[in-house]
Design a protein around this motif. Structure first.
Motif: not given
Length: 557
Positions: A321-329, A516-524, A533-536
């Motif tokens: 499962q990918p883990i993404c940088d919340l600033a750059s995606g 548990g990040v499930e929406t773009i709004e939540l990640g932002q 970082y975010g994972q979900g």
């Protein structure tokens, strides 16, 4: 059938009586010649030893014929050459045991035979004494597990309802190890006495294990009688046990299993009570065996067996499962997650088989396989990229692995074999790791840091983290548990907890990953709050190696 008085001079039966008497008296074992005469079984000659064995004449009747006349008559009528059987003679108190042999003196003589007795009383009593000793606990004098099982089997045939209670002593192993076996033995004897005092007169106490006692009781009116006895037993443990040199407080967990007439497996009943006592240790009160719970436990044992074969045959697989940088995606790493599909095609959730693996110790070989497989996959992605693929691999480590395996050596060998540097690996540990053995874990974590690995604390906030340890240990990343992240935007309390964790991490110089990040709004929102970082599922569900590589190549292009 008539029997005649013993008179060796009246009935020669084909052999001179005086000759017969002399022959038999010369024998080293009690013997007699008997036969048919005038429609009756008649003893014609016996020796003194035979009479001393209790088969002489009393009130004009031969005891031999009273006891064995029917068997002798049947033998003479059968035409057999010889017959042997066991015979008990006398009352219960002074009963003697004999091996009786009937044989014809000549094939031509069909109406007489020689009766020989071998006194086996001493052997029989020795065997009975040995059997009794084998079924008795030498320390307490109580029935041991085998003897206790025999008593249950008797109850199954003689009583309508009965119950078995198992009492397990808390901390006995620790006490035995610290204070010595003599103190442990004295405690067991004292516990046995106190338990006897709590029982009814017709209840039976046995010692069925090192620190386990079994109680067999008849149920007279209602099943609650067993639970009342369990309460009485627990009250009996309330006062300390006074030994020669110590005063020790010991608690006892009580498990109950009910049986009924017609049940035919005493050992199974004991196991049921032991299963109940295991639950009693967890709940802190007496527990009654529940078939449903036992069925679940048996299913777990069956899963353990199947999982063992799957691990040995390497039939598990990893998803990523990918883990993404919340600033750059961009994808910065993938978390390797074990997946198991059984041979019959069933997908078993990690929440089901990982706890079984940890309890059984299978987590050690499973964890080694996961580390090696994840490193191999990452090395393959590097080769496909023509160099460093630009991502790291995160692998979970359990407390059991850190306690039982040489994790540092395993990681080092795996990295060398895959041609990877330590900084390409992130090792995720749960908060329970720090609680289990903080000093040893700290040394292991420092050694892992020495390899260049990144250390992440998983599911942060759900356990019992000691902030002092958190400050001292070389942790790089805090992973915020999904239970706080999911629904955070609509729940002020969750939002406050997430803010607090982010502030703590920043103060300690740690980075953060939100699960548990499930929406773009939540990640932002998480990114705006300072989460790294975010994972979900908003990024991707766990993918197989090929799909994960495709996503990496596309997203980070």
């Amino acid at each position: 059938m008539a029997t005649a008085a013993l008179d060796p001079t009246d009935y020669p039966l084909g052999l001179d009586a005086s000759v017969a008497a002399r022959m038999i008296d010369m024998m080293s074992i009690p013997a007699a010649i008997v036969g048919l005469g005038n429609g009756a079984v008649i003893a014609s000659a016996t020796n003194i030893a035979f009479r001393r064995a209790g088969f002489g004449v009393v009130n004009g009747r031969a005891r031999l014929l009273t006891a064995l006349g029917e068997r002798i008559e049947a033998f003479l009528a059968s035409g057999e050459r010889q017959s042997a059987f066991a015979h008990a003679h006398g009352e219960a108190i002074d009963c003697r045991f004999f091996q009786v042999t009937l044989s014809r003196s000549s094939p031509m003589v069909r109406d007489e035979c020689i009766v020989m007795l071998v006194d086996q009383t001493a052997q029989h009593l020795s065997e009975r004494s040995l059997r009794r000793e084998m079924k008795t606990d030498a320390l307490t004098g109580l029935p041991n597990r085998e003897g206790f099982g025999d008593l249950i089997e008797q109850a199954m045939t003689g009583r309508r309802h009965h119950a078995v209670l198992v009492v397990d002593l808390h901390r006995f192993g620790q006490l035995n190890a610290c204070m010595g076996s003599l103190v442990g033995d004295e405690l067991l004897i004292t516990v046995a006495r106190r338990l006897k005092g709590a029982l009814r007169g017709r209840d039976t106490l046995g010692r069925i294990g090192g620190d386990e006692f079994g109680i067999l009781m008849a149920i007279d009116d209602h099943a609650e009688e067993a639970q009342i006895l369990a309460e009485r037993i627990q009250r009996a443990f309330a006062a300390p046990f006074r030994l020669t040199d110590y005063e020790i407080s010991v608690e006892g967990a009580v498990g109950i299993a009910y049986g009924f007439e017609g049940d035919d497996d005493a050992e199974e009943m004991i196991r049921h009570a032991q299963f109940a006592v295991k639950r009693a240790k967890e709940s802190g009160r007496s527990e009654v065996y529940q078939p449903a719970a036992f069925t679940i436990a048996r299913a777990q044992f069956a899963m353990e067996t199947e999982l063992r074969h799957a691990v040995e045959e390497k039939r598990l697989r990893l998803h990523y499962q990918p883990i993404c940088d919340l600033a750059s995606g961009r994808i910065t790493k993938f978390e390797a997650l074990a997946r198991w599909r059984t041979q019959d095609g069933r997908e078993i959730s990690p929440t089901e088989f990982i706890p079984v693996a940890e309890e059984s110790g299978l987590i050690v070989p499973l964890g080694r396989w996961a580390i090696e497989e994840a490193a191999s996959t990452l090395a393959g992605w590097d080769r496909a990229a023509g160099g460093n693929s630009g991502v790291r691999m995160a692998v979970n480590l359990s407390a059991i692995q850190l306690q039982r395996d040489t994790v540092v050596d395993v990681i080092e060998r795996t990295l060398t074999a895959a041609g990877l540097t330590g900084d390409r690996f992130t090792l995720e540990l749960t908060e329970s790791v720090m609680v289990s053995d903080p000093d040893r874990i700290a040394d292991t974590m420092l050694a892992l840091k020495g390899l260049g690995a990144t250390l992440a604390l998983d599911d942060f906030g759900t356990g019992y983290s000691n902030l002092a340890y958190l400050q001292k240990l070389p942790i790089d990343i805090l992973k915020i548990d999904r239970s706080f992240v999911t629904g955070m935007l609509a729940d002020r309390d969750k939002l406050a907890i997430v803010r607090a964790i982010l502030g703590l991490a920043q103060a300690l110089g740690m980075r953060t990953t939100a699960e548990g990040v499930e929406t773009i709004e939540l990640g932002q929102t998480l990114g705006a709050l300072g989460c790294n970082y975010g994972q979900g599922y908003v990024y991707a569900r766990p993918l197989d190696a090929a799909a994960a590589w495709s996503m990496l190549a596309e997203r980070n292009a």
